[in-house]
Structure formats: structure tokens, C-alpha cells
Design an enzyme around this catalytic site. Structure first.
Site, PDB file in Angstrom:
ATOM      1  N   THR A   1      12.631  27.357  22.516  1.00  0.00           N
ATOM      2  CA  THR A   1      12.708  25.897  22.562  1.00  0.00           C
ATOM      3  C   THR A   1      13.380  25.341  21.307  1.00  0.00           C
ATOM      4  O   THR A   1      14.081  24.323  21.378  1.00  0.00           O
ATOM      5  CB  THR A   1      11.318  25.262  22.771  1.00  0.00           C
ATOM      6  OG1 THR A   1      10.390  25.774  21.809  1.00  0.00           O
ATOM      7  CG2 THR A   1      10.796  25.546  24.174  1.00  0.00           C
TER       8      THR A   1
ATOM      9  N   GLN B   1       4.982  27.916  19.276  1.00  0.00           N
ATOM     10  CA  GLN B   1       5.935  28.427  18.286  1.00  0.00           C
ATOM     11  C   GLN B   1       7.112  29.139  18.959  1.00  0.00           C
ATOM     12  O   GLN B   1       7.600  30.159  18.482  1.00  0.00           O
ATOM     13  CB  GLN B   1       5.229  29.351  17.296  1.00  0.00           C
ATOM     14  CG  GLN B   1       4.438  28.634  16.233  1.00  0.00           C
ATOM     15  CD  GLN B   1       5.324  27.786  15.327  1.00  0.00           C
ATOM     16  OE1 GLN B   1       6.505  28.048  15.159  1.00  0.00           O
ATOM     17  NE2 GLN B   1       4.746  26.739  14.743  1.00  0.00           N
ATOM     18  N   SER B   2       7.573  28.584  20.057  1.00  0.00           N
ATOM     19  CA  SER B   2       8.681  29.190  20.800  1.00  0.00           C
ATOM     20  C   SER B   2       9.990  29.146  20.017  1.00  0.00           C
ATOM     21  O   SER B   2      10.440  28.079  19.599  1.00  0.00           O
ATOM     22  CB  SER B   2       8.860  28.455  22.133  1.00  0.00           C
ATOM     23  OG  SER B   2      10.072  28.811  22.750  1.00  0.00           O
ATOM     24  N   ASN B   3      10.614  30.320  19.838  1.00  0.00           N
ATOM     25  CA  ASN B   3      11.961  30.375  19.271  1.00  0.00           C
ATOM     26  C   ASN B   3      12.971  29.785  20.252  1.00  0.00           C
ATOM     27  O   ASN B   3      13.939  29.141  19.858  1.00  0.00           O
ATOM     28  CB  ASN B   3      12.352  31.822  18.962  1.00  0.00           C
ATOM     29  CG  ASN B   3      11.386  32.497  18.034  1.00  0.00           C
ATOM     30  OD1 ASN B   3      11.159  32.030  16.924  1.00  0.00           O
ATOM     31  ND2 ASN B   3      10.799  33.600  18.470  1.00  0.00           N
TER      32      ASN B   3
ATOM     33  N   GLY C   1       6.011  28.521  24.333  1.00  0.00           N
ATOM     34  CA  GLY C   1       4.762  28.350  23.617  1.00  0.00           C
ATOM     35  C   GLY C   1       4.937  27.388  22.446  1.00  0.00           C
ATOM     36  O   GLY C   1       6.037  26.893  22.183  1.00  0.00           O
TER      37      GLY C   1
END
Length: 337
Positions: free
Chosen positions: A80, A76-78, A74
């Protein structure tokens, strides 16, 4: 259980276990709460649980002669963010697909927190307007093909590193690490609480703790709001991982404990109760949890203590998986604290 697997070190070593003294007392003192600080596991871009997984994936990426890590999450993906950090660390390029998984409106949502860090670390970030799904995504597959078309050598890592063949191994290691720490502490934890979405953290723990018959003491708190799909994926990953580590027994659906009561109103959007749990944990322990994952698992653990889910005298280990940078994307929500 992991001796035969190659590991690329990305973390400092065993993560610290601390007693949540004030939170335990606030909730009546009948259940003793502890936290294992996976959020403090590395100097790579604020760390987090994905690094423990990637330690067993990166050797395969290097051996494949790839030059580009390609992953998805997403906005705000941790995960990625961690892919971008690891790519920088090992000298790979990084292509990230950031889908619109969260129906959250904040003026700075796509410019702060995790996605900001990924951009600073040099990742090629592609925004895609698609909704939430923990499965394999077309946009990710297209990104892999695009890297190939441009002459690159992609190494695909799925969302959360979860359905990767080695995605569950890192959290088998978590269980082995906890067993050593329990010997040092002089007691065993009765329950382990973990946030569950793409599933390999929960799955790896289940396999790791199954070694000493504690698989059903791993309490997953769903944050996906798609619990049937999530539980099925956890079981699939757990079974595959159990085969890899030669657990020697079949895991069943009953071995996957997933509590569905706290993911509302939808993935990535915190309820009032989640927001209160975030504030309570921060104000009693100085420990920051995020609105997407750890805030919901913290809400779940607090509520389960209040409801008497854990018998009096229980020692409960909360796996803090990281994710604090994402709270920057919720600046308006927490504008008054």
C-alpha cells in the site's frame, strides 16, 4: 517474453547484485550467497518489489481513464505504501484499506513506517479490524464501491498486486534481467530464494526461469503461515502469467517449491529465529530485512545453508524485495538492537 506488454517506468533500471561475502563466510563458506537488491530499485518512497509489478499494471490503469488507485494490505503493508507513491507520481488519488492482519502490539504500530509514509503521500487511509487473508476482501470491494458513489473512477489493485491479470509480469522480467547479469558475471545461479505470501513475485519468477528450465530452482520461503492457500495462489498466477507470455508449456504444482518451515508463529510476527536472522544480516552485511517478509526469508536461507539443503559450491541468489520501513512498527521488539 515481455516485449508485447506496455511498461510504465517506475524503477531506476536493473537492480544490483552483490555478494554477501561476510554472511557466506560466517555460514562456513561452502555456499556462496548473493543478493539482488530490489529494495534499492527506485526513488519512490523507498522502493521495493511491488514497483516492478506496478510497471505493467499502471498503463492499464491510465488507459481505463480511472482517477483513483484502490488497494488493500495490512497496517504495515509495503504494497500500500507503493500504491500511494505511484498514485502521487502519476497524479491519481489513492484509497487504501489497511486491515489488522498482524496480531502485534506496539504503541506506535499504526503511526510509523509504511502507513505513516502513505499518509504523508496523501492517501486516504481506512483502518479495518479484519484478520489476515491473501484472498479478495469485502472491505476492499466496499472501498471500490464507495469511491464510485462519491463520483470517483476507481482502478482496483488487489493485495500485493498479485491476482491482478498483469500481477506476475514484473517478475518474469526479473528472471530475464538475471539472465543478462549472469552472462556479465560469468556464472549461473543454482538457486533463487524469495519470500512468498500473496504469490505473484514467486509466480513471475517461476515463469521467467521456466524459459531455461530452472523453475524448480526458485525456492519460495513461505511467510503467510497459510501455505496451502499460498501455494495454490502461486500456481494459479503462474499458469495465468505463462499463458500471457506464451511460455508454451503447462506448469504443475511440483514446479512451485514452497518451504513452509519459517512463517511461524503467525503472519507478521517474527519468531526469535527471525529476529536473530535480521540482526545477523544487519551486523554482517549492513543489509536491513523486515520482521514480516524478508526477515523470514533470510532466516530460511540461513537455516537451509546450515542444514546442507544447497550442495557445496552452490551459488544462491537472495531476492531482497524491500520492506525495511515496516521495522519501525517493531520498535519495542528491537529496542535493544
Amino acid at each position: 517474453m515481455l516485449e508485447k506488454f506496455e511498461r510504465y517506468p517506475l524503477t531506476f533500471g536493473p537492480t544490483h547484485i552483490e555478494k554477501l561475502e561476510r554472511l557466506s563466510e560466517h555460514l562456513g563458506g561452502k555456499v556462496q550467497l548473493y543478493a539482488k537488491r530490489e529494495d534499492c530499485n527506485s526513488g519512490l518512497a523507498f522502493g521495493g518489489n511491488k514497483l516492478r509489478k506496478l510497471e505493467y499494471i499502471i498503463p492499464d490503469a491510465i488507459a481505463s481513464n480511472a482517477d483513483t488507485l484502490v488497494s488493500i494490505g495490512g497496517v504495515q503493508s509495503n504494497h500500500t505504501r507503493m500504491i500511494a507513491a505511484v498514485a502521487a507520481k502519476i497524479g491519481f488519488k489513492c484509497r487504501l484499506v489497511q486491515e489488522s492482519w498482524v496480531p502485534h502490539e506496539d504503541a506506535v504500530y499504526d503511526r510509523v513506517g509504511n502507513i505513516l509514509l502513505s499518509r504523508i503521500m496523501g492517501a486516504d487511509v481506512q483502518m479495518v479490524d479484519e484478520g489476515f487473508d491473501i484472498g479478495i476482501r469485502q472491505s476492499w470491494e466496499e472501498a471500490i464501491e464507495d469511491v464510485k458513489a462519491k463520483g470517483g473512477k476507481p482502478y482496483p489493485i488487489p493485495a500485493g498486486a498479485s491476482v491482478h491479470k498483469y500481477g506476475g509480469l514484473g517478475y518474469v522480467g526479473f528472471a530475464e534481467e538475471v539472465r543478462v547479469q549472469e552472462e556479465e558475471l560469468g556464472f549461473k545461479f543454482d538457486y533463487i530464494v524469495v519470500c512468498t505470501v500473496t504469490g505473484s513475485t514467486h509466480a513471475g519468477m517461476t515463469v521467467g526461469f521456466a524459459k531455461d528450465g530452472r523453475e524448480r530452482q526458485v525456492i519460495g520461503i513461505d511467510a503467510s503461515f497459510t501455505p496451502a492457500q499460498t501455494k495454490a495462489q502461486v500456481l494459479e498466477i503462474a499458469r495465468r502469467t505463462a499463458e500471457l507470455v506464451e511460455l508454451g508449456r503447462e506448469l504443475s504444482s511440483d514446479d512451485i517449491v514452497l518451504i513452509e518451515d519459517y512463517a511461524y508463529p503467525v503472519y507478521g510476527v517474527p519468531s526469535d529465529e527471525t529476529k536473530e536472522a535480521i540482526r545477523l544480516c544487519a551486523r554482517l552485511e549492513g543489509m536491513i530485512t523486515d520482521p514480516v517478509y524478508e526477515g523470514k526469508s533470510m532466516q530460511g536461507m540461513i537455516d537451509l545453508v546450515k542444514k546442507g539443503y544447497f550442495p557445496e559450491g552452490s551459488k544462491v541468489l537472495y531476492a531482497h524485495l524491500g520492506g525495511a520501513p515496516a521495522i519501525n512498527g517493531y520498535a519495542y521488539t528491537f529496542r535493544n538492537g
